[in-house]
Design a protein around this motif. Structure first.
Motif, PDB file in Angstrom:
ATOM      1  N   GLY A 165       0.797  -1.221   0.000  1.00  0.00           N
ATOM      2  CA  GLY A 165       0.000   0.000   0.000  1.00  0.00           C
ATOM      3  C   GLY A 165       0.828   1.269   0.000  1.00  0.00           C
ATOM      4  O   GLY A 165       0.400   2.291  -0.529  1.00  0.00           O
ATOM      5  N   LEU A 166       2.035   1.213   0.555  1.00  0.00           N
ATOM      6  CA  LEU A 166       2.822   2.433   0.761  1.00  0.00           C
ATOM      7  C   LEU A 166       4.064   2.540  -0.112  1.00  0.00           C
ATOM      8  O   LEU A 166       4.607   3.621  -0.283  1.00  0.00           O
ATOM      9  N   ASN A 167       4.544   1.392  -0.631  1.00  0.00           N
ATOM     10  CA  ASN A 167       5.732   1.374  -1.495  1.00  0.00           C
ATOM     11  C   ASN A 167       6.916   2.120  -0.862  1.00  0.00           C
ATOM     12  O   ASN A 167       7.454   3.062  -1.427  1.00  0.00           O
ATOM     13  N   PRO A 168       7.330   1.702   0.347  1.00  0.00           N
ATOM     14  CA  PRO A 168       8.409   2.431   1.037  1.00  0.00           C
ATOM     15  C   PRO A 168       9.788   2.080   0.480  1.00  0.00           C
ATOM     16  O   PRO A 168       9.982   1.054  -0.185  1.00  0.00           O
ATOM     17  N   THR A 208       9.345 -11.371   0.876  1.00  0.00           N
ATOM     18  CA  THR A 208       9.507 -11.653  -0.552  1.00  0.00           C
ATOM     19  C   THR A 208       8.365 -12.525  -1.062  1.00  0.00           C
ATOM     20  O   THR A 208       7.888 -12.355  -2.195  1.00  0.00           O
ATOM     21  N   ARG A 209       7.913 -13.420  -0.241  1.00  0.00           N
ATOM     22  CA  ARG A 209       6.820 -14.322  -0.619  1.00  0.00           C
ATOM     23  C   ARG A 209       5.509 -13.573  -0.845  1.00  0.00           C
ATOM     24  O   ARG A 209       4.748 -13.897  -1.766  1.00  0.00           O
ATOM     25  N   PHE A 210       5.235 -12.552  -0.050  1.00  0.00           N
ATOM     26  CA  PHE A 210       3.914 -11.931  -0.052  1.00  0.00           C
ATOM     27  C   PHE A 210       3.837 -10.562  -0.721  1.00  0.00           C
ATOM     28  O   PHE A 210       2.743 -10.125  -1.084  1.00  0.00           O
ATOM     29  N   ALA A 211       4.954  -9.850  -0.847  1.00  0.00           N
ATOM     30  CA  ALA A 211       4.903  -8.488  -1.374  1.00  0.00           C
ATOM     31  C   ALA A 211       4.847  -8.485  -2.901  1.00  0.00           C
ATOM     32  O   ALA A 211       5.330  -9.407  -3.569  1.00  0.00           O
ATOM     33  N   PHE A 212       4.257  -7.442  -3.450  1.00  0.00           N
ATOM     34  CA  PHE A 212       4.182  -7.249  -4.892  1.00  0.00           C
ATOM     35  C   PHE A 212       5.602  -7.110  -5.445  1.00  0.00           C
ATOM     36  O   PHE A 212       6.424  -6.379  -4.875  1.00  0.00           O
ATOM     37  N   PRO A 213       5.929  -7.784  -6.544  1.00  0.00           N
ATOM     38  CA  PRO A 213       7.316  -7.785  -7.037  1.00  0.00           C
ATOM     39  C   PRO A 213       7.911  -6.393  -7.253  1.00  0.00           C
ATOM     40  O   PRO A 213       9.080  -6.151  -6.905  1.00  0.00           O
ATOM     41  N   ARG A 214       7.151  -5.461  -7.800  1.00  0.00           N
ATOM     42  CA  ARG A 214       7.713  -4.127  -8.026  1.00  0.00           C
ATOM     43  C   ARG A 214       7.993  -3.413  -6.708  1.00  0.00           C
ATOM     44  O   ARG A 214       8.954  -2.642  -6.595  1.00  0.00           O
ATOM     45  N   VAL A 215       7.161  -3.668  -5.696  1.00  0.00           N
ATOM     46  CA  VAL A 215       7.418  -3.104  -4.364  1.00  0.00           C
ATOM     47  C   VAL A 215       8.744  -3.619  -3.834  1.00  0.00           C
ATOM     48  O   VAL A 215       9.548  -2.869  -3.258  1.00  0.00           O
ATOM     49  N   LEU A 216       8.995  -4.903  -4.028  1.00  0.00           N
ATOM     50  CA  LEU A 216      10.236  -5.510  -3.542  1.00  0.00           C
ATOM     51  C   LEU A 216      11.473  -4.914  -4.206  1.00  0.00           C
ATOM     52  O   LEU A 216      12.543  -4.859  -3.595  1.00  0.00           O
ATOM     53  N   GLN A 217      11.320  -4.455  -5.441  1.00  0.00           N
ATOM     54  CA  GLN A 217      12.470  -3.872  -6.147  1.00  0.00           C
ATOM     55  C   GLN A 217      12.958  -2.589  -5.472  1.00  0.00           C
ATOM     56  O   GLN A 217      14.129  -2.231  -5.583  1.00  0.00           O
ATOM     57  N   GLY A 218      12.041  -1.907  -4.763  1.00  0.00           N
ATOM     58  CA  GLY A 218      12.422  -0.622  -4.194  1.00  0.00           C
ATOM     59  C   GLY A 218      12.676  -0.611  -2.711  1.00  0.00           C
ATOM     60  O   GLY A 218      13.138   0.395  -2.172  1.00  0.00           O
ATOM     61  N   VAL A 219      12.399  -1.724  -2.013  1.00  0.00           N
ATOM     62  CA  VAL A 219      12.440  -1.687  -0.553  1.00  0.00           C
ATOM     63  C   VAL A 219      13.662  -2.416   0.012  1.00  0.00           C
ATOM     64  O   VAL A 219      14.110  -3.425  -0.543  1.00  0.00           O
TER      65      VAL A 219
END
Length: 332
Positions: A258-261, A286-297
């Motif tokens: 929701g926040l894309n930190p 990593t299992r649950f987060a949206f892949p693009r979110v993971l790229q930035g966090v």
């Protein structure tokens, strides 16, 4: 020109931490006093004011040296008047902290929730330095949280923003939480939650474990001990850590989606487990987060420890009071 100081304060159930901090975020002097919860904590502001005066005298400084006081306090804060709606461990109920502390010190006071203050401190001088979008979660006796978006703490409509510890993780059959709900992440990922899960495993399974020796001998179990024996390969302890990181990772993934930190910072006493917590937690994130979110966090441990709250309090003074007076704030 003689630079003035900021005052940061962090009110805890056992001690009140305070510090004089310069405008660059360097601690000039820090100290603490016991938290006096007698008479429903009514004397806390007076004792803080007295301690500030005494410390200034010991350092040979005048009150004019100070710009103002930023306080991190437990419980929901009424941002309009700086009062504390409720702080059970201190005995406060609609407690006018800002007014009483301003009366006692003759200084302007800014009050925010203690977890918010810790998040701000980590953003200014800790693991979140250089980031303006971050989540900060403190895993201690309970679970606290602060959400920072574009350099600003998220308070929400009535100051309850960032209550990460009360995300419902178990919809059915969850343990009771102090907030009145059941199944909150606080009942799972806090130090007390980890011990509770360990006792459940010991009570309802026959899995051999070094924890069982402590439990059978009525010795005190702790979250530190659970992580210690988990690192030794203890099956039961690792099962507990697996549950903790599963539900915490899921909650953090929902927040991150929701926040894309840019950063998720883990603080509090439980975070001292280091990689024993962070590695499995990152796997679940990593299992649950949206892949693009993971790229930035980035998932990281907090670095300020017990200084996070006082640093956050000082930043509140720097940001709000200096900006009000026409000086250059830290963040625009």
């Amino acid at each position: 020109m003689d630079e003035k100081w900021l005052v940061g304060a962090d009110i805890g159930g056992t001690t009140i931490k305070m510090a004089f901090i310069n405008q660059n975020g360097e601690i000039i002097y820090k100290w603490e006093i016991p938290t006096n919860i007698n008479e429903k904590g009514k004397n806390i502001p007076k004792e803080m004011a007295k301690s500030i005066d005494q410390t200034l005298s010991e350092l040979g400084q005048e009150k004019q040296k100070l710009i103002g006081i930023g306080v991190g306090a437990p419980g929901p804060v009424n941002l309009g008047n700086g009062s504390i709606d409720v702080a059970v461990n201190l005995g406060w109920n609609n407690f006018p902290l800002k007014d009483l502390l301003e009366m006692g010190t003759s200084l302007p006071v800014i009050v925010d929730n203690d977890a918010n203050a810790a998040a701000i401190g980590e953003m200014w001088k800790g693991a979140g330095q250089g980031s303006k979008d971050l989540l900060c979660i403190t895993l201690g006796t309970g679970v606290g949280g602060g959400i920072i978006s574009n350099g600003q703490i998220v308070h929400g409509i009535n100051g309850a923003g960032g209550e990460i510890g009360h995300i419902t993780s178990l919809v059915e059959d969850g343990a009771p939480c102090n907030c009145g709900k059941t199944g909150c992440i606080e009942t799972i990922a806090s130090a007390t939650g980890i011990v509770r899960l360990a006792i459940e495993e010991l009570s309802f399974t026959e899995t051999p474990s070094r924890l069982r020796d402590f439990y059978n001998e009525h010795q005190i179990l702790s979250s530190e001990l659970v992580f210690e024996v988990a690192n030794e390969g203890d099956e039961l302890a690792n099962r507990v850590i697996g549950k903790v990181t599963l539900y915490l990772g899921l909650a953090l993934a929902h927040l991150a989606n929701g926040l894309n930190p840019e950063k998720i910072i883990i603080g509090g006493g439980v975070s001292k487990a280091g990689d024993a917590l962070l590695v499995p937690l990152k796997e679940q994130l990593t299992r649950f987060a949206f892949p693009r979110v993971l790229q930035g966090v980035e998932l990281a441990n907090a670095t300020l420890g017990n200084d996070a709250g006082i640093m956050g309090g000082a930043w509140l003074v720097k940001k709000r009071l200096l900006n009000r007076n026409g000086n250059t704030p830290l963040y625009l």
